[in-house]
Design a protein around this motif. Structure first.
Motif, PDB file in Angstrom:
ATOM      1  N   MET A  48       0.816  -1.216   0.000  1.00  0.00           N
ATOM      2  CA  MET A  48       0.000   0.000   0.000  1.00  0.00           C
ATOM      3  C   MET A  48       0.851   1.268   0.000  1.00  0.00           C
ATOM      4  O   MET A  48       0.333   2.366  -0.190  1.00  0.00           O
ATOM      5  CB  MET A  48      -0.911   0.023   1.239  1.00  0.00           C
ATOM      6  CG  MET A  48      -1.937  -1.081   1.281  1.00  0.00           C
ATOM      7  SD  MET A  48      -2.831  -1.113   2.875  1.00  0.00           S
ATOM      8  CE  MET A  48      -3.726   0.436   2.817  1.00  0.00           C
ATOM      9  N   PHE A 109      -5.524   3.872   9.927  1.00  0.00           N
ATOM     10  CA  PHE A 109      -6.321   3.986   8.708  1.00  0.00           C
ATOM     11  C   PHE A 109      -7.714   4.544   9.027  1.00  0.00           C
ATOM     12  O   PHE A 109      -8.258   5.339   8.272  1.00  0.00           O
ATOM     13  CB  PHE A 109      -6.437   2.642   7.995  1.00  0.00           C
ATOM     14  CG  PHE A 109      -5.138   2.128   7.451  1.00  0.00           C
ATOM     15  CD1 PHE A 109      -4.291   2.942   6.709  1.00  0.00           C
ATOM     16  CD2 PHE A 109      -4.743   0.825   7.677  1.00  0.00           C
ATOM     17  CE1 PHE A 109      -3.086   2.470   6.196  1.00  0.00           C
ATOM     18  CE2 PHE A 109      -3.546   0.332   7.169  1.00  0.00           C
ATOM     19  CZ  PHE A 109      -2.719   1.159   6.438  1.00  0.00           C
ATOM     20  N   TYR A 155     -10.266   4.866  -1.251  1.00  0.00           N
ATOM     21  CA  TYR A 155      -9.224   3.881  -0.927  1.00  0.00           C
ATOM     22  C   TYR A 155      -9.227   3.551   0.568  1.00  0.00           C
ATOM     23  O   TYR A 155      -9.158   2.384   0.961  1.00  0.00           O
ATOM     24  CB  TYR A 155      -7.861   4.422  -1.362  1.00  0.00           C
ATOM     25  CG  TYR A 155      -6.729   3.441  -1.241  1.00  0.00           C
ATOM     26  CD1 TYR A 155      -6.586   2.405  -2.160  1.00  0.00           C
ATOM     27  CD2 TYR A 155      -5.786   3.549  -0.224  1.00  0.00           C
ATOM     28  CE1 TYR A 155      -5.530   1.502  -2.070  1.00  0.00           C
ATOM     29  CE2 TYR A 155      -4.732   2.655  -0.125  1.00  0.00           C
ATOM     30  CZ  TYR A 155      -4.613   1.638  -1.046  1.00  0.00           C
ATOM     31  OH  TYR A 155      -3.570   0.742  -0.947  1.00  0.00           O
ATOM     32  N   THR A 159     -10.110   0.098   2.554  1.00  0.00           N
ATOM     33  CA  THR A 159      -9.178  -0.470   3.530  1.00  0.00           C
ATOM     34  C   THR A 159      -9.895  -0.798   4.830  1.00  0.00           C
ATOM     35  O   THR A 159      -9.748  -1.905   5.367  1.00  0.00           O
ATOM     36  CB  THR A 159      -8.013   0.516   3.791  1.00  0.00           C
ATOM     37  OG1 THR A 159      -7.330   0.749   2.551  1.00  0.00           O
ATOM     38  CG2 THR A 159      -7.041  -0.013   4.826  1.00  0.00           C
ATOM     39  N   TYR A 163     -10.649  -4.517   6.627  1.00  0.00           N
ATOM     40  CA  TYR A 163     -10.327  -4.846   8.017  1.00  0.00           C
ATOM     41  C   TYR A 163     -11.570  -5.369   8.731  1.00  0.00           C
ATOM     42  O   TYR A 163     -11.522  -6.371   9.451  1.00  0.00           O
ATOM     43  CB  TYR A 163      -9.776  -3.626   8.769  1.00  0.00           C
ATOM     44  CG  TYR A 163      -8.279  -3.488   8.741  1.00  0.00           C
ATOM     45  CD1 TYR A 163      -7.465  -4.306   9.519  1.00  0.00           C
ATOM     46  CD2 TYR A 163      -7.668  -2.524   7.950  1.00  0.00           C
ATOM     47  CE1 TYR A 163      -6.085  -4.175   9.508  1.00  0.00           C
ATOM     48  CE2 TYR A 163      -6.289  -2.380   7.930  1.00  0.00           C
ATOM     49  CZ  TYR A 163      -5.503  -3.213   8.711  1.00  0.00           C
ATOM     50  OH  TYR A 163      -4.135  -3.077   8.697  1.00  0.00           O
ATOM     51  N   LEU A 175      -5.878  -6.469   1.962  1.00  0.00           N
ATOM     52  CA  LEU A 175      -5.884  -5.016   1.824  1.00  0.00           C
ATOM     53  C   LEU A 175      -5.728  -4.603   0.352  1.00  0.00           C
ATOM     54  O   LEU A 175      -5.075  -5.311  -0.420  1.00  0.00           O
ATOM     55  CB  LEU A 175      -4.751  -4.409   2.652  1.00  0.00           C
ATOM     56  CG  LEU A 175      -4.911  -4.575   4.168  1.00  0.00           C
ATOM     57  CD1 LEU A 175      -3.661  -4.095   4.880  1.00  0.00           C
ATOM     58  CD2 LEU A 175      -6.130  -3.816   4.658  1.00  0.00           C
TER      59      LEU A 175
END
Length: 179
Positions: A48, A109, A155, A159, A163, A175
């Motif tokens: 990533m 994130f 994005y 993500t 998760y 991911l």
């Protein structure tokens, strides 16, 4: 941006300061997340890195562009405005999460996603104002940056969704590597 600044340029400068403050914060947040990602041993996290670096660089470009616009309108890009103080206060919680020493990447994130939601709303407002003022130059510039911010948001949303799927369904985490 001339049409947009015709009536109350000081108010436009205040709005631009708000965006500038948030973009500066965004660069700092991405820098922290990138440093922790780079230290990861997980191939998915490392996969990533290029995308996240590109997003950080776009935040830095937004920052530089906003500084130029504020100066062009006669403002001080290093000054503080009413709205910039508000944004600085609002973003402290997100910064606190990201700057903690013992934070999990998943939480980073999530905090970045929260920051991108606010960032997107700020660019949406500028686009709407440029449309209302019939300022095509400002609209083009704001729309470009709004689209970039929407990519960041999408994005990070993916993500966080991955998760959550991994945790809720007990599946292996997958991911995203490309936007």
């Amino acid at each position: 941006m001339k049409k947009l600044a015709e009536k109350k340029p000081e108010k436009l400068i205040d709005l631009l300061h708000e965006r500038l403050t948030f973009e500066r914060t965004g660069v700092k947040l991405y820098d922290r997340v990138l440093s922790l990602m780079a230290a990861s041993k997980e191939p998915q996290i490392l996969g990533m890195l290029d995308t996240m670096q590109a997003y950080r660089d776009e935040e830095a470009e937004h920052q530089q562009w906003l500084e130029e616009q504020i100066r062009a309108l006669g403002g001080d890009a290093n000054g503080v405005s009413e709205r910039s103080r508000l944004v600085a206060t609002e973003s402290r919680g997100i910064e606190e999460v990201i700057l903690r020493e013992d934070v999990d990447l998943h939480h980073l994130f999530h905090a970045l996603l929260a920051a991108e939601l606010v960032d997107n709303a700020g660019w949406d407002l500028l686009v709407a104002l440029a449309e209302e003022a019939d300022d095509d130059d400002a609209l083009d510039a704001f729309t470009l940056r709004q689209a970039e911010e929407e990519d960041h948001l999408e994005y990070l949303s993916q993500t966080i969704a991955r998760y959550a799927e991994s945790q809720v369904f007990g599946e292996q985490l997958q991911l995203p590597t490309e936007p």
